[in-house]
Write a protein that holds these residues in place. Structure first.
Motif, PDB file in Angstrom:
ATOM      1  N   LYS A  39      24.053  -3.465   4.129  1.00  0.00           N
ATOM      2  CA  LYS A  39      23.031  -3.840   3.135  1.00  0.00           C
ATOM      3  C   LYS A  39      22.000  -4.829   3.764  1.00  0.00           C
ATOM      4  CE  LYS A  39      22.001  -5.485  -1.298  1.00  0.00           C
ATOM      5  NZ  LYS A  39      22.636  -5.994  -2.431  1.00  0.00           N
ATOM      6  N   HIS A  40      22.341  -5.764   4.648  1.00  0.00           N
ATOM      7  CA  HIS A  40      21.606  -6.853   5.050  1.00  0.00           C
ATOM      8  C   HIS A  40      21.418  -6.766   6.630  1.00  0.00           C
ATOM      9  CE1 HIS A  40      21.880  -9.321   1.294  1.00  0.00           C
ATOM     10  NE2 HIS A  40      22.924  -8.862   1.020  1.00  0.00           N
ATOM     11  N   VAL A  93      22.060 -11.442  11.489  1.00  0.00           N
ATOM     12  CA  VAL A  93      21.124 -10.582  10.748  1.00  0.00           C
ATOM     13  C   VAL A  93      20.043  -9.911  11.771  1.00  0.00           C
ATOM     14  CG1 VAL A  93      19.443 -10.548   8.976  1.00  0.00           C
ATOM     15  CG2 VAL A  93      21.657 -11.789   8.652  1.00  0.00           C
ATOM     16  N   ASN A  94      19.840  -8.651  11.717  1.00  0.00           N
ATOM     17  CA  ASN A  94      18.760  -8.142  12.600  1.00  0.00           C
ATOM     18  C   ASN A  94      19.126  -8.390  14.147  1.00  0.00           C
ATOM     19  OD1 ASN A  94      17.484  -6.506  10.476  1.00  0.00           O
ATOM     20  ND2 ASN A  94      16.491  -8.398   9.989  1.00  0.00           N
ATOM     21  N   ILE A  98      20.142 -16.755  14.236  1.00  0.00           N
ATOM     22  CA  ILE A  98      19.920 -17.585  13.226  1.00  0.00           C
ATOM     23  C   ILE A  98      18.668 -17.049  12.489  1.00  0.00           C
ATOM     24  CG2 ILE A  98      20.515 -19.889  13.931  1.00  0.00           C
ATOM     25  CD1 ILE A  98      17.766 -20.216  15.185  1.00  0.00           C
ATOM     26  N   TYR A  99      18.386 -17.183  11.104  1.00  0.00           N
ATOM     27  CA  TYR A  99      17.480 -16.333  10.317  1.00  0.00           C
ATOM     28  C   TYR A  99      17.164 -17.198   9.089  1.00  0.00           C
ATOM     29  CZ  TYR A  99      22.544 -15.299   9.162  1.00  0.00           C
ATOM     30  OH  TYR A  99      23.818 -15.675   8.933  1.00  0.00           O
ATOM     31  N   GLY A 100      16.065 -16.795   8.569  1.00  0.00           N
ATOM     32  CA  GLY A 100      15.390 -17.453   7.365  1.00  0.00           C
ATOM     33  C   GLY A 100      16.300 -17.793   6.439  1.00  0.00           C
ATOM     34  N   ALA A 106      20.289 -14.417   0.173  1.00  0.00           N
ATOM     35  CA  ALA A 106      20.807 -13.337  -0.138  1.00  0.00           C
ATOM     36  C   ALA A 106      22.266 -12.500   0.488  1.00  0.00           C
ATOM     37  CB  ALA A 106      19.717 -12.163   0.328  1.00  0.00           C
ATOM     38  N   LEU A 107      22.367 -12.990   1.697  1.00  0.00           N
ATOM     39  CA  LEU A 107      23.696 -12.557   2.411  1.00  0.00           C
ATOM     40  C   LEU A 107      24.783 -13.258   1.659  1.00  0.00           C
ATOM     41  CD1 LEU A 107      25.034 -10.786   4.217  1.00  0.00           C
ATOM     42  CD2 LEU A 107      24.606 -12.389   6.119  1.00  0.00           C
ATOM     43  N   GLU A 108      24.464 -14.691   1.572  1.00  0.00           N
ATOM     44  CA  GLU A 108      25.446 -15.537   0.918  1.00  0.00           C
ATOM     45  C   GLU A 108      25.989 -15.041  -0.381  1.00  0.00           C
ATOM     46  OE1 GLU A 108      26.359 -20.201   0.731  1.00  0.00           O
ATOM     47  OE2 GLU A 108      24.436 -19.660   0.264  1.00  0.00           O
TER      48      GLU A 108
END
Length: 146
Positions: A39-40, A93-94, A98-100, A106-108
């Motif tokens: 989903k993420h 993610v993608n 590291i990511y925003g 949202a993932l958490e």
């Protein structure tokens, strides 16, 4: 100075899922986790494997350009630290390490129901603020050239 920190989530798996996740993270034993990750657009990377990959790359290309080589090599050779890092999985993610904050939050949130449900033992969120991250012990710090 205002900085936008980047984030990384790490999950810690039960012993019986560690090797499964390292060998086949898309397998049915991890289906609930796999659904959230899909989903993420996220994937798992075992922290021990990431450290071992760093050491191997440094050894292929010459350790001079790899400032964390000695510390990382000592970490993967220490049996206690090895066991600790085998259970830890960084979530990308993608394809990014590291990511925003929005992506991390949202993932958490979507992973929370899996904690304590036999899939995830615990989860941690790390940011890129140097004040919140361990620095190499003195014996592993590179000295600037005179």
């Amino acid at each position: 100075m205002s900085a936008e920190w980047q984030y990384q989530l790490r999950i810690y798996l039960p012993d019986d899922l560690v090797e499964v996740a390292r060998a086949n993270p898309d397998g049915s034993a991890l289906a609930p986790l796999g659904d959230v990750l899909a989903k993420h657009r996220a994937s798992l990377k075992c922290q021990f494997d990431a450290f071992a990959d760093y050491v191997a790359e440094a050894e292929r290309h010459g350790v001079t350009g790899f400032p964390l080589y000695a510390w990382t090599k000592a970490t993967i050779e220490d049996p206690i630290k090895r066991a600790k890092h085998l259970k830890a999985f960084a979530l990308r993610v993608n394809g990014e390490e590291i990511y925003g904050k929005a992506e991390a939050d949202a993932l958490e949130a979507d992973l929370q129901p899996l904690i304590g449900a036999g899939v995830i033992e615990r989860m941690s969120k790390h940011d890129t603020n140097p004040a919140n991250n361990p620095q190499p012990p003195e014996q592993y710090r590179q000295r600037p050239a005179p």
